[in-house]
Scaffold this motif. Structure first.
Motif, PDB file in Angstrom:
ATOM      1  N   ASP A  69       0.830  -1.208   0.000  1.00 34.18           N
ATOM      2  CA  ASP A  69       0.000   0.000   0.000  1.00 34.18           C
ATOM      3  C   ASP A  69       0.862   1.254   0.000  1.00 34.18           C
ATOM      4  O   ASP A  69       0.509   2.267  -0.626  1.00 34.18           O
ATOM      5  CB  ASP A  69      -0.931   0.016   1.217  1.00 34.18           C
ATOM      6  N   TRP A  70       1.996   1.203   0.700  1.00 36.80           N
ATOM      7  CA  TRP A  70       2.890   2.353   0.789  1.00 36.80           C
ATOM      8  C   TRP A  70       3.438   2.712  -0.594  1.00 36.80           C
ATOM      9  O   TRP A  70       3.425   3.869  -1.013  1.00 36.80           O
ATOM     10  CB  TRP A  70       4.029   2.041   1.758  1.00 36.80           C
ATOM     11  N   TYR A  81       2.193   1.621  -3.527  1.00 31.58           N
ATOM     12  CA  TYR A  81       1.104   1.872  -4.481  1.00 31.58           C
ATOM     13  C   TYR A  81       0.508   3.271  -4.305  1.00 31.58           C
ATOM     14  O   TYR A  81       0.005   3.861  -5.265  1.00 31.58           O
ATOM     15  CB  TYR A  81       0.019   0.810  -4.324  1.00 31.58           C
ATOM     16  N   SER A  82       0.596   3.810  -3.091  1.00 31.17           N
ATOM     17  CA  SER A  82       0.087   5.161  -2.871  1.00 31.17           C
ATOM     18  C   SER A  82       0.874   6.187  -3.689  1.00 31.17           C
ATOM     19  O   SER A  82       0.353   7.263  -4.019  1.00 31.17           O
ATOM     20  CB  SER A  82       0.149   5.528  -1.384  1.00 31.17           C
ATOM     21  N   GLU A 112      -3.262  -1.231 -11.253  1.00 32.68           N
ATOM     22  CA  GLU A 112      -3.007  -1.975 -10.022  1.00 32.68           C
ATOM     23  C   GLU A 112      -2.505  -3.386 -10.325  1.00 32.68           C
ATOM     24  O   GLU A 112      -1.625  -3.902  -9.626  1.00 32.68           O
ATOM     25  CB  GLU A 112      -4.271  -2.039  -9.165  1.00 32.68           C
ATOM     26  N   GLN A 157       0.941  -4.824  -8.884  1.00 29.05           N
ATOM     27  CA  GLN A 157       0.954  -6.007  -8.037  1.00 29.05           C
ATOM     28  C   GLN A 157       1.833  -7.106  -8.630  1.00 29.05           C
ATOM     29  O   GLN A 157       2.513  -7.833  -7.894  1.00 29.05           O
ATOM     30  CB  GLN A 157      -0.471  -6.527  -7.816  1.00 29.05           C
TER      31      GLN A 157
END
Length: 279
Positions: free
Chosen positions: A112-113, A115-116, A140, A144
């Motif tokens: 998440d860090w 991808y933000s 995404e 991933q």
């Protein structure tokens, strides 16, 4: 000053030198006064690997056997509202037996860090990912797929991580603030000299002719270790991560390179952050 080259001897040197410093009266008002390292046994390290589903490289494992964590918290001071001084306790080096919540947050919060930064203000998109799709779902999936292949990153202190791949020639420790990544040391020896330099008494006062003042600088032999460790070497690599590290200019010094080499105006990494519909 002789800095041991052998890693095991170096870790013992760090432990003795730092603990002697913390035991001195000069540190009697510091939160680390009387502090001790808390090494792990081989069975404890094996149990930690099973518990967290991780695998330490051989340098990291040796670090855990001799140093690991300190029996003190770091005190951080900062200004609050109405100029009120705030004091906050923070973990210095993660204790794998006690700091489960912090370690799990670091381990599992990484996707998440990163991808933000892909979807957030920074709009990071690597050249190797190809054209940036218009669809968030497709972006995404690409991210991933990339993240599933990166080497395991193991938290050691704050937002510092050990690259856990034991097959790499170099065993780097990185500092990652999302996608902005730099190498703190291409081995544990350089990393610790860099990270805890204030706890090893490796400074000397050097007179500045312009300011007519003395300023602390690391000893020449320490600076030479830094110079050699960060010198350009084509074998230095962090699989899948290298491109992201070079995406930001801050990462280039990690590999002993300059973002704008002398005599050129070429940006080595071309950002491909334009959606398909705009191409």
């Amino acid at each position: 000053m002789i800095i041991p080259e052998n890693l095991t001897e170096f870790f013992y040197w760090v432990r003795e030198r730092s603990e002697n410093l913390w035991a001195s009266e000069d540190w009697n008002k510091h939160e680390f006064y009387g502090a001790k390292w808390q090494p792990l046994t081989e069975p404890q390290i094996d149990e930690v690997e099973q518990r967290y589903g991780v695998k330490f490289n051989h340098e990291h494992r040796e670090f855990l056997k001799i140093l690991h964590a300190v029996d003190r918290k770091e005190i951080i001071e900062y200004d609050g509202e109405n100029d009120e001084m705030i004091f906050e306790e923070r973990t210095w080096f993660y204790n794998w037996l006690k700091d489960e919540q912090e370690i799990m947050e670091r381990l599992h919060g990484l996707p998440d860090w990163f991808y933000s930064d892909v979807e957030g203000r920074n709009q990071v998109w690597l050249k190797s990912w190809g054209k940036k799709p218009e669809s968030k779902e497709d972006r995404e999936k690409i991210f991933q797929n990339w993240f599933s292949k990166i080497p395991q990153l193991l938290p050691i202190y704050g937002h510092r991580f050990v690259v856990g791949d034991d097959n790499l020639k170099w065993k780097p420790i990185i500092s990652s603030w999302g996608s902005d990544i730099i190498v703190m040391g291409w081995d544990f020896r350089t990393y610790l000299l860099n990270e805890i330099r204030n706890h090893l008494d490796i400074y000397e006062d050097v007179f500045d002719e312009e300011d007519h003042m003395f300023y602390p600088e690391v000893l020449p032999e320490i600076q030479e270790i830094f110079n050699q460790n960060f010198k350009y070497d084509e074998t230095k690599d962090v699989p899948y991560f290298k491109e992201m590290m070079l995406y930001w200019s801050s990462g280039w010094s990690s590999f002993g390179m300059e973002y704008h080499p002398k005599g050129t105006t070429v940006h080595p990494i071309v950002k491909t952050d334009i959606a398909e519909e705009n191409n």
